[in-house]
Each structure stands twice: as C-alpha cells, then as structure tokens.
Write a protein that holds these residues in place. Structure first.
Motif, short mmCIF file in Angstrom:
data_model
loop_
_atom_site.label_atom_id
_atom_site.label_comp_id
_atom_site.label_asym_id
_atom_site.label_seq_id
_atom_site.Cartn_x
_atom_site.Cartn_y
_atom_site.Cartn_z
N TRP A 1 0.81 -1.22 0.00
CA TRP A 1 0.00 0.00 0.00
C TRP A 1 0.84 1.27 0.00
CZ3 TRP A 1 -4.47 -1.06 4.01
CH2 TRP A 1 -5.32 -2.02 3.48
N ILE A 2 2.01 1.24 0.62
CA ILE A 2 2.83 2.45 0.72
C ILE A 2 3.21 3.02 -0.64
CG2 ILE A 2 5.10 3.29 1.46
CD1 ILE A 2 4.72 1.68 4.03
N PRO A 3 3.75 2.23 -1.59
CA PRO A 3 4.11 2.83 -2.87
C PRO A 3 2.92 3.40 -3.62
CG PRO A 3 4.89 0.57 -2.78
CD PRO A 3 4.12 0.82 -1.54
N ILE A 4 1.77 2.74 -3.52
CA ILE A 4 0.58 3.25 -4.22
C ILE A 4 0.19 4.60 -3.64
CG2 ILE A 4 -1.87 2.83 -4.64
CD1 ILE A 4 -1.22 -0.18 -4.66
N GLY A 5 0.12 4.70 -2.33
CA GLY A 5 -0.28 5.95 -1.70
C GLY A 5 0.72 7.07 -1.89
N VAL A 6 2.00 6.75 -1.75
CA VAL A 6 3.03 7.78 -1.88
C VAL A 6 3.11 8.30 -3.31
CG1 VAL A 6 5.53 8.16 -1.80
CG2 VAL A 6 4.40 7.03 0.09
N VAL A 7 3.12 7.39 -4.28
CA VAL A 7 3.19 7.83 -5.68
C VAL A 7 1.93 8.60 -6.06
CG1 VAL A 7 3.20 6.99 -8.07
CG2 VAL A 7 4.79 6.05 -6.42
N GLU A 8 0.80 8.14 -5.61
CA GLU A 8 -0.45 8.86 -5.91
C GLU A 8 -0.41 10.27 -5.34
OE1 GLU A 8 -4.03 8.93 -7.90
OE2 GLU A 8 -2.75 7.17 -7.78
N GLY A 9 0.06 10.41 -4.11
CA GLY A 9 0.16 11.74 -3.50
C GLY A 9 1.15 12.64 -4.21
N ILE A 10 2.31 12.10 -4.55
CA ILE A 10 3.31 12.91 -5.26
C ILE A 10 2.80 13.32 -6.63
CG2 ILE A 10 5.60 12.79 -6.35
CD1 ILE A 10 6.49 11.10 -3.95
N MET B 1 -11.81 4.83 -7.43
CA MET B 1 -12.09 3.43 -7.76
C MET B 1 -10.81 2.70 -8.17
SD MET B 1 -15.85 3.22 -9.53
CE MET B 1 -15.39 3.93 -11.07
N VAL B 2 -9.94 3.37 -8.92
CA VAL B 2 -8.66 2.75 -9.30
C VAL B 2 -7.83 2.46 -8.06
CG1 VAL B 2 -6.47 3.15 -10.48
CG2 VAL B 2 -8.59 3.77 -11.60
N ILE B 3 -7.71 3.45 -7.18
CA ILE B 3 -6.89 3.31 -5.98
C ILE B 3 -7.46 2.24 -5.04
CG2 ILE B 3 -6.06 4.50 -3.92
CD1 ILE B 3 -6.14 7.09 -5.64
N ALA B 4 -8.77 2.30 -4.80
CA ALA B 4 -9.39 1.36 -3.87
C ALA B 4 -9.31 -0.08 -4.37
CB ALA B 4 -10.84 1.75 -3.62
N SER B 5 -9.57 -0.28 -5.65
CA SER B 5 -9.50 -1.65 -6.17
C SER B 5 -8.06 -2.15 -6.21
CB SER B 5 -10.15 -1.74 -7.55
OG SER B 5 -9.48 -0.92 -8.47
N ALA B 6 -7.11 -1.26 -6.46
CA ALA B 6 -5.70 -1.69 -6.44
C ALA B 6 -5.28 -2.09 -5.03
CB ALA B 6 -4.81 -0.56 -6.96
N MET B 7 -5.69 -1.31 -4.05
CA MET B 7 -5.31 -1.65 -2.67
C MET B 7 -6.01 -2.93 -2.20
SD MET B 7 -4.92 1.89 -0.67
CE MET B 7 -3.42 2.82 -0.82
N LEU B 8 -7.26 -3.10 -2.57
CA LEU B 8 -7.98 -4.30 -2.17
C LEU B 8 -7.37 -5.55 -2.80
CD1 LEU B 8 -10.43 -5.47 -0.66
CD2 LEU B 8 -11.71 -5.20 -2.77
N LEU B 9 -7.08 -5.49 -4.09
CA LEU B 9 -6.52 -6.67 -4.75
C LEU B 9 -5.07 -6.91 -4.39
CD1 LEU B 9 -7.76 -8.74 -6.83
CD2 LEU B 9 -9.18 -6.84 -6.26
N SER B 10 -4.31 -5.86 -4.08
CA SER B 10 -2.93 -6.09 -3.62
C SER B 10 -2.94 -6.77 -2.25
CB SER B 10 -2.14 -4.79 -3.57
OG SER B 10 -2.62 -3.93 -2.57
N PHE B 11 -3.89 -6.38 -1.42
CA PHE B 11 -4.08 -7.04 -0.12
C PHE B 11 -4.39 -8.52 -0.31
CE2 PHE B 11 -7.51 -8.32 2.85
CZ PHE B 11 -6.76 -8.42 4.01
N ALA B 12 -5.36 -8.80 -1.15
CA ALA B 12 -5.79 -10.19 -1.36
C ALA B 12 -4.68 -11.02 -2.00
CB ALA B 12 -7.03 -10.22 -2.24
N ALA B 13 -4.00 -10.46 -3.00
CA ALA B 13 -2.96 -11.24 -3.69
C ALA B 13 -1.75 -11.48 -2.79
CB ALA B 13 -2.53 -10.50 -4.96
N ALA B 14 -1.38 -10.50 -2.00
CA ALA B 14 -0.22 -10.67 -1.12
C ALA B 14 -0.49 -11.75 -0.07
CB ALA B 14 0.13 -9.34 -0.44
N VAL B 15 -1.65 -11.72 0.53
CA VAL B 15 -1.98 -12.71 1.54
C VAL B 15 -2.14 -14.09 0.92
CG1 VAL B 15 -3.72 -13.42 3.23
CG2 VAL B 15 -2.98 -11.05 3.13
#
Length: 134
Positions: free
Chosen positions: A89-98, A113-127
């Motif tokens: 989640w950190i790179p997605i949030g930091v890059v998005e903010g910058i 929607m892009v950000i939320a679905s990316a974070m949700l699926l990165s969570f699911a895929a990592a676990v």
C-alpha cells in the motif's frame, strides 16, 4: 565476537528485499497513474472500467511482492501478511500523493475506484500468495 541471527536481523535483511520491490511497484504505479487518466474523468463511460484497471495493477503488485516471501523472510502468518500488505500500500499511496501534487489533476470518483480496487486486490494477492508458500 560472533554474529547471531535474531528476528531483528532477519527483518533487517528482508527489509532490503521489500524496499527493492516497493521501488518497482512505485515505478509501475507511475505508469498506471498516467494510463488511468482517461478512466478517472467523471462522467466518462471508461470510468466503468476503472476498477478493473486498478484491480489488475493491485493483483500484479501484491503477487510480485509476496513471491517467495516465506523463503526470503523466514516469517509466516499474520505478521508477514501485515508486512506485505503495508508494503504494497505504501508505494501506491506515496506515488499517488506525489503525482497529485506535481500534476494537480483531480482524483475524482474514477480515481478513487482505481486506488481502492488496487489496494484491495494487492491485499488479497499478497496474503493469498504468501499463504500458499506456508
């Protein structure tokens, strides 16, 4: 004086691997940020496909981050899952903010929607990927 392995030593060694992978995810998210601009426009019919683009990016990021995580870190379970999720989640949030500060483009509903679905699926895929190695 002998060097003994401790959990902190293992975490410090694995943090270098995570930082390298976070850098690659950040570079990927810069590309996703620019590719997703047509999907972020409010009222655009492409906005319907914004979650799909974010989900594919998040799935790729989470899977890449968790690849061989158990072997590289010698950790398992909830601590590893939490570490991988936060690290994805950190790179997605930091890059998005910058990028928002640099480009001054609106986020809009499609962007969320892009950000939320990316974070949700990165969570699911990592676990999922790291638990498959357990």
């Amino acid at each position: 004086m002998t060097n003994k392995w401790t959990p902190w030593v293992g975490l410090a060694e694995y943090s270098r691997v995570l930082l390298r992978k976070m850098g690659y995810i950040a570079i990927m998210w810069v590309a996703v940020y620019f590719i997703s601009q047509p999907f972020r426009v409010d009222g655009s019919p492409l906005m319907l496909f914004a979650p799909l683009l974010g989900a594919l990016a998040g799935l790729t990021a989470g899977w890449y981050l968790a690849e061989d995580a158990v072997q590289d870190s010698s950790m398992t379970g909830v601590f590893l899952w939490t570490l991988l999720v936060v690290t994805s989640w950190i790179p997605i949030g930091v890059v998005e903010g910058i990028m928002l500060l640099v480009t001054r483009w609106k986020v809009g509903f499609g962007g969320w929607m892009v950000i939320a679905s990316a974070m949700l699926l990165s969570f699911a895929a990592a676990v999922w990927r790291s638990s498959a190695d357990d």
